[in-house]
Enzyme design. Structure first.
Site, PDB file in Angstrom:
ATOM      1  CE1 TYR A  38     -18.585  -9.806  11.961  1.00  0.00           C
ATOM      2  CE2 TYR A  38     -20.083 -10.437  10.097  1.00  0.00           C
ATOM      3  CZ  TYR A  38     -18.748 -10.625  10.839  1.00  0.00           C
ATOM      4  OH  TYR A  38     -17.840 -11.749  10.272  1.00  0.00           O
ATOM      5  CE1 TYR A  63     -13.915 -11.634   9.153  1.00  0.00           C
ATOM      6  CE2 TYR A  63     -14.094 -13.396   7.206  1.00  0.00           C
ATOM      7  CZ  TYR A  63     -14.357 -12.816   8.667  1.00  0.00           C
ATOM      8  OH  TYR A  63     -15.431 -13.270   9.408  1.00  0.00           O
ATOM      9  CG  ASP A  85      -7.993 -17.430   4.419  1.00  0.00           C
ATOM     10  OD1 ASP A  85      -8.861 -18.069   3.828  1.00  0.00           O
ATOM     11  OD2 ASP A  85      -8.590 -16.651   5.319  1.00  0.00           O
ATOM     12  CE  LYS A 133     -17.188 -16.704   3.309  1.00  0.00           C
ATOM     13  NZ  LYS A 133     -15.968 -15.960   3.947  1.00  0.00           N
TER      14      LYS A 133
HETATM   15  C1  LIG Z   1     -15.269 -16.023   5.305  1.00  0.00           C
HETATM   16  C2  LIG Z   1     -14.019 -16.195   5.543  1.00  0.00           C
HETATM   17  C3  LIG Z   1     -13.277 -16.700   6.612  1.00  0.00           C
HETATM   18  C4  LIG Z   1     -14.075 -17.345   7.680  1.00  0.00           C
HETATM   19  O1  LIG Z   1     -15.112 -18.396   7.495  1.00  0.00           O
HETATM   20  P1  LIG Z   1     -16.232 -18.759   8.419  1.00  0.00           P
HETATM   21  O2  LIG Z   1     -16.560 -20.082   7.613  1.00  0.00           O
HETATM   22  O3  LIG Z   1     -17.256 -17.532   8.138  1.00  0.00           O
HETATM   23  O4  LIG Z   1     -15.728 -19.166   9.682  1.00  0.00           O
HETATM   24  C5  LIG Z   1     -12.016 -16.775   6.701  1.00  0.00           C
HETATM   25  N1  LIG Z   1     -11.401 -16.288   5.584  1.00  0.00           N
HETATM   26  C6  LIG Z   1     -11.711 -15.774   4.761  1.00  0.00           C
HETATM   27  C7  LIG Z   1     -10.777 -15.295   3.530  1.00  0.00           C
HETATM   28  C8  LIG Z   1     -13.114 -15.606   4.465  1.00  0.00           C
HETATM   29  O5  LIG Z   1     -13.645 -14.980   3.379  1.00  0.00           O
END
Ligand SMILES: *Cc1c(COP(=O)(O)O)cnc(C)c1O
Length: 415
Positions: free
Chosen positions: A20, A140, A237, A266
């Site tokens: 960003y 997000y 997610d 992550k």
């Molecule tokens: C970081 C994140 C993503 C994206 O993961 P990347 O490995 O950066 O592509 C998707 N969903 C959530 C909830 C996240 O925190």
């Protein structure tokens, strides 16, 4: 050797995109030469206590002997082979472990969180034959186009890409407290759009990069009920919330629910390599048949091996007590910031501590202040926040909260 030949800051400014950011970036970047335990060492010799876990990932800290060892051992066998038509032990071990942890038996190993979300969306579209999603504001889910389309339209800068993004249904952001009026509105919104929807996609209980909001598990429970009632899939997610960060193993555990599809990422490799996973139920997998996705680096053996070691370490470490201890430390350490001028809210859940300010912060200035206090943080928008490695000791934790408090006091001088 290299350090003498290479002017890292100059080359960085000349050539390198940061997240960003512009090239060169507007806020200074700092050269790291070493990461060990919970500390980052900068090129100028400064040591910083890491309050970010490299964006939720390094839950065990840096340079852990078990994770280092797993990578070296795997490297002796193979770094990578294609996953089309081939398989290997690190990938199947990982799939079995994740299936046991989540109760979701079918596992797609993707190469990043955003891709895992794309795969989850694709699964839902292929399963239902419908192509619209419902989500909540403040979310997000990643930076690729499919994922971006379910990010908060304002924080996610949808206006920059309008026309290129599919139009999904957005319910309001779930409130922190159990809210019957909100539940009624959610119920009505889902009912109104149900016939065109494939799935509901949300981050369970904690909305991360969309604003670091926490919401009541009752709202997640209602989404599970509504999905069942209307024959929709629920996609959780858990890329940020997974693996103990919120005080439960998964965010969904706060609500006692199981999604149809779950995304992990992550912390999956303990922050060592990029790896993510999309998991689903038997029913969803059977309904899809052939899933139309297959990244080049799918199931990468090095990443799978270090993920296996990280999950093994997590199973052994008293993460629940560690996260509870960090939660207490964050609550105590940030209490003073709650009533400081310029502060809107202070909130803590598990090993996540957030100070929300009234105005957007000057990122460079906050960073200078916390670095003077020997701490690494990366604020954004109106948020100064921390999610430290689980092994962070009480003294280092106190240093993080003191640095956050100092940054707040500095903001308050202008407020
Ligand atoms: C970081 C994140 C993503 C994206 O993961 P990347 O490995 O950066 O592509 C998707 N969903 C959530 C909830 C996240 O925190």
């Amino acid at each position: 050797m290299d350090a003498i030949d290479v002017d890292v800051p100059a080359l960085d400014r000349a050539h390198v995109w940061h997240p960003y950011a512009s090239v060169p970036p507007q806020v200074p970047v700092h050269q790291v030469v070493r990461a060990s335990g919970v500390r980052l060492t900068l090129a100028d010799g400064r040591e910083l206590v890491d309050g970010m876990s490299s964006w939720w990932a390094a839950i065990h800290g840096y340079g852990h002997p078990r994770l280092d060892g797993a990578l070296t051992a795997q490297l002796a066998d193979m770094a990578h082979v294609m996953f089309g038509g081939l398989t290997h032990e690190p990938a199947v071990q990982l799939a079995r472990t994740l299936a046991e942890m989540t109760g979701l038996p079918k596992v797609f190993l993707a190469d990043s969180g955003s891709v895992a979300v794309e795969v989850a969306i694709k699964m839902a579209f292929q399963f239902t034959g419908r192509h619209r999603l419902l989500t909540v504001r403040g979310g997000y889910h990643g930076d690729t186009f499919g994922a971006m389309a379910v990010c908060d339209p304002v924080n996610g800068m949808h206006h920059l890409f309008s026309g290129a993004l599919p139009q999904h249904v957005f319910a309001p952001r779930p409130p922190a407290d159990h809210d019957e009026a909100y539940l009624a509105e959610l119920t009505e919104t889902v009912a109104r759009h149900a016939s065109e929807l494939a799935a509901i996609i949300v981050e369970p209980v904690v909305q991360g990069a969309g604003g670091m909001h926490f919401y009541h598990p009752a709202h997640l429970r209602r989404l599970r009920e509504l999905a069942d009632e209307h024959g929709l899939l629920l996609i959780a997610d858990e890329i940020a919330t997974g693996f103990g960060r919120t005080g439960e193993l998964f965010g969904c555990d706060h609500a006692g629910i199981r999604p149809d599809i779950m995304c992990l990422g992550k912390a999956l490799t303990g922050g060592y390599l990029s790896l993510a996973a999309t998991l689903c139920t038997e029913r969803v997998a059977a309904g899809i048949g052939t899933l139309m996705h297959g990244p080049t680096f799918m199931g990468n053996p090095l990443a799978a091996a270090v993920a296996n070691a990280s999950l093994g370490l997590l199973a052994e470490r008293p993460w629940r007590e560690e996260v509870a201890r960090i939660e207490r430390g964050l609550r105590a350490g940030l209490a003073g910031a709650a009533h400081a001028p310029g502060v809107k809210d202070v909130r803590v859940l598990g090993a996540i501590g957030v100070v929300e300010t009234l105005e957007p912060v000057d990122v460079g200035r906050v960073q200078d202040t916390v670095m003077r206090h020997g701490v690494w943080l990366r604020p954004f928008g109106r948020l100064i926040y921390t999610m430290p490695p689980y092994a962070t000791g009480d003294d280092d934790l106190a240093r993080i909260t003191a640095a956050m408090t100092a940054a707040v006091a500095d903001i308050g001088r202008d407020a």
